[in-house]
Design an enzyme around this catalytic site. Structure first.
Site, PDB file in Angstrom:
ATOM      1  N   GLU A  43       0.119  10.396  56.347  1.00 37.03           N
ATOM      2  CA  GLU A  43       0.910   9.297  56.878  1.00 37.03           C
ATOM      3  C   GLU A  43       2.229   9.298  56.120  1.00 37.03           C
ATOM      4  O   GLU A  43       2.244   8.998  54.919  1.00 37.03           O
ATOM      5  CB  GLU A  43       0.197   7.974  56.651  1.00 37.03           C
ATOM      6  CG  GLU A  43      -1.104   7.816  57.418  1.00 37.03           C
ATOM      7  CD  GLU A  43      -1.730   6.442  57.182  1.00 37.03           C
ATOM      8  OE1 GLU A  43      -1.977   5.728  58.162  1.00 37.03           O
ATOM      9  OE2 GLU A  43      -1.980   6.075  56.023  1.00 37.03           O
ATOM     10  N   ASP A  78      -3.776   9.601  52.975  1.00 37.06           N
ATOM     11  CA  ASP A  78      -3.532   8.216  53.338  1.00 37.06           C
ATOM     12  C   ASP A  78      -2.237   7.748  52.662  1.00 37.06           C
ATOM     13  O   ASP A  78      -1.992   8.052  51.492  1.00 37.06           O
ATOM     14  CB  ASP A  78      -4.718   7.370  52.848  1.00 37.06           C
ATOM     15  CG  ASP A  78      -4.644   5.947  53.339  1.00 37.06           C
ATOM     16  OD1 ASP A  78      -4.632   5.751  54.560  1.00 37.06           O
ATOM     17  OD2 ASP A  78      -4.597   5.030  52.489  1.00 37.06           O
TER      18      ASP A  78
END
Ligand code: CA
Length: 643
Positions: free
Chosen positions: A354, A325
């Site tokens: 990400e 994340d």
């Protein structure tokens, strides 16, 4: 707190942080160089008033505090009381690997007793190449929460492990459905202990995505049948992993090391104040996560913490991959060090993240694990927002359209997406903005848990269009994802036109459903029958992709050599792939996407072709044969020819 001084003076490299259990005795070691005094507290249980004994800990090497309890204390719970001078705080072990309810106390657990039968020979699918992966992103609760799932262990690890479950229409649900789709890996939203759900009150039916980490090495208790006894969730999750592996499905864990749920009251702050986070000169916490803080992976003990934690998950639970994340908050050196260690455990581990942050992190941009720096971290794939936005419109502008739903002049952006954002002289009119070094660095997706579902997006971008037209757009978008070079990724339920209805006045849909009730988030399995044609189409695309290595090339040079774009009318993109000397049952593919609302006739390389994908069907068996120099392509559809 001078973290640089801490790193040079107190770096502890041992592998015995936390507790190490044996029958004869258990050792405890916690790193807290500036603490004045540390005490170990042993409890009977993970909660309640049941303190059994306390032990003073001794300051030992490299700023660690140590003690040994020379008896069998298996099954007991513990905390540390750490005196930092002015303040004294009781805290769970930052290295806790099992815990009681709500993660307040760590547990002394004999992990060897938690293994299912044949765990030693358990293994996930082996990937020959990373581009063989097909990822299915799922929140554990969503699969079982709705009654239509027909799953007994609702909301729980055990729910996803159930087989033979079906919808009221008699169609496979849960694990059987996922297997039926043919995906290679299930990517599960955070399973490490998070803070937003009260594990003592599951009846409150509280849902959360789980991006609010509390204990990084402990499983979330609300997913187990008994959150009070720390061993139960460990056993249940291992059984789930084994069940998925037995069905040929790998497990990817979504991990959230970039921030913690609590800041001042986090395990990190209570143990070593000021060390684990990036902090501004004025003493305030930097906040690139937009969740109150950002961790400091470049600090040596935080880097070690991430490596230790990930290796623990990979080894103890046989995890096949990790999704990071807001990976852009972490530094590149740490991410590369992580990959190096994880590959020793599992050479074909899948790592992706990400490649961005919610705000600018407090570290030099050149050091950050951002998409733009992908070339510096070849073991990682990045979510490809280029393909996401090119296909169906910008993610934050709800009414913005993309290639499939009516935006003009998207051909070049689409070409860039098709080559997995690697360099290709025919894409982007030759403009250089390729960020992926190999196609494996590109996670190709059009929907994920964040933002609108694909189906809801089409409802907002094209309200004037019929359901039938929007279904065509959806299927064309899916055809692009599954035929493009890179690693395809879909949100669970995308294949049955998943929707998340709105709850607020004026909002038709919920886009940020992180804490919305199950009624909004869960998969309603009656969709599977209602949109059976779409489900079949996805299934067929997946099967076709798996059969043809031409769609799963790795090297940029190979893609550039073999994949040639055709000259086509506006709102169309087409290309051939030369499969000569590849281990493929076909020698050549010709793929054309038509985003026009009218039938199109285009020229294709002459000869006889088989049709494998058209406007209605997709699969590994030829649907029809075509000969000649031209081909007709239906409105809003893809065609895939092979020979
Ligand atoms: Ca929790």
């Amino acid at each position: 707190m001078d973290w640089k001084k801490m790193d040079s003076k107190y770096y502890y490299e041992g592998n015995d942080l936390g507790c190490v259990y044996t029958k004869e005795g258990t050792t405890f070691r916690v790193w807290s160089p500036e603490a004045k005094k540390v005490t170990l507290n042993l409890y009977e249980q993970g909660n309640g008033d049941c303190l059994v004994e306390t032990f003073p800990m001794q300051l030992d090497k490299a700023g660690t505090w140590y003690t040994e309890v020379k008896k069998d204390i298996k099954g007991m719970y513990y905390t540390y009381t750490i005196n930092h001078g002015a303040d004294t705080r009781e805290v769970i072990d930052v290295y806790a690997k099992a815990a009681g309810v709500n993660g307040k106390r760590a547990m002394v657990l004999d992990f060897s007793e938690t293994n299912p039968i044949d765990w030693d020979i358990d293994q996930g699918p082996v990937l020959k190449r990373k581009t063989d992966a097909i990822l299915y992103e799922l929140h554990l609760r969503d699969v079982s929460a709705d009654a239509t799932a027909g799953i007994k262990n609702k909301y729980l690890f055990g729910g996803l492990a159930e087989q033979g479950t079906h919808s009221p229409d008699g169609l496979a649900t849960g694990l059987d459905h996922i297997k039926e789709m043919g995906v290679t890996h299930v990517h599960l939203l955070p399973l490490h202990d998070f803070g937003s759900v009260d594990e003592e009150h599951p009846e409150r039916n509280k849902f959360n995505w789980g991006y609010d980490p509390v204990n990084y090495n402990v499983l979330e208790g609300s997913y187990s049948t008994d959150p009070y006894h720390g061993e139960v969730r460990v056993k249940e999750f291992k059984q789930l992993v084994k069940k998925l592996h037995e069905n040929g499905i790998g497990v990817v864990m979504d991990v959230v090391y970039n921030h913690t749920y609590y800041t001042k009251d986090s395990v990190f702050e209570k143990t070593v104040p000021g060390y684990y986070y990036r902090i501004h000169a004025d003493g305030t916490f930097a906040d690139a996560s937009a969740c109150g803080n950002e961790t400091a992976s470049e600090h040596k003990m935080m880097r070690k913490y991430m490596i230790d934690s990930l290796c623990f998950w990979a080894k103890e639970y046989h995890i096949d991959g990790f999704r990071f994340d807001l990976m852009g908050i972490h530094d590149i050196d740490t991410m590369n060090a992580i990959a190096k260690e994880l590959k020793k455990i599992k050479p074909d581990i899948i790592l992706y993240g990400e490649g961005w942050a919610a705000a600018a992190p407090l570290l030099a941009p050149k050091s950050l694990a951002m998409k733009v720096n992908a070339a510096k971290m070849p073991d990682y794939s990045m979510f490809n927002d280029n393909i996401r936005d090119a296909v169906k419109g910008h993610v934050f502008e709800v009414e913005a359209k993309g290639f499939v739903n009516g935006k003009e002049d998207m051909e070049e952006e689409l070409k860039f997406a098709i080559v997995g954002s690697t360099h290709h002289k025919q894409a982007l009119n030759g403009k250089e903005k390729a960020w992926a070094k190999t196609a494996a660095q590109s996670i190709n997706y059009i929907s994920a848990h964040d933002d609108l579902t694909l189906w809801d997006k089409f409802a907002l971008t094209n309200p004037e269009d019929s359901v039938e037209i929007r279904k065509k757009m959806n299927c064309l978008a899916a055809a692009i994802i599954f035929t493009s070079q890179g690693i395809p990724f879909i949100q669970a339920g995308e294949e049955m036109l998943r929707t998340k209805p709105g709850t607020e006045p004026g909002k038709k849909f919920t886009s940020n459903s992180y804490n919305s009730p199950d009624a909004i988030n869960s998969i309603k399995w009656n969709w599977k029958k209602e949109y059976a044609d779409v489900v079949d189409y996805y299934k067929g695309l997946i099967a076709f992709r798996k059969e043809h290595i031409m769609l799963r090339m790795m090297e940029s040079e190979e893609i550039e050599t073999r994949l040639h774009f055709m000259e086509l009318p506006p709102n169309m993109v087409g290309y051939t792939i030369d499969g000569e000397n590849l281990e493929d049952t076909l020698k050549e593919l010709c793929i054309v996407y038509n985003a026009n609302r009218s039938q199109q006739q285009v020229e294709i390389p002459e000869g006889t072709w088989n049709v494998y994908v058209n406007e209605k069907n997709a699969g590994t068996k030829p649907l029809a044969e075509k000969s000649g120099k031209t081909i007709t392509i239906e409105p809003l559809s893809a065609i895939v020819l092979g020979r």
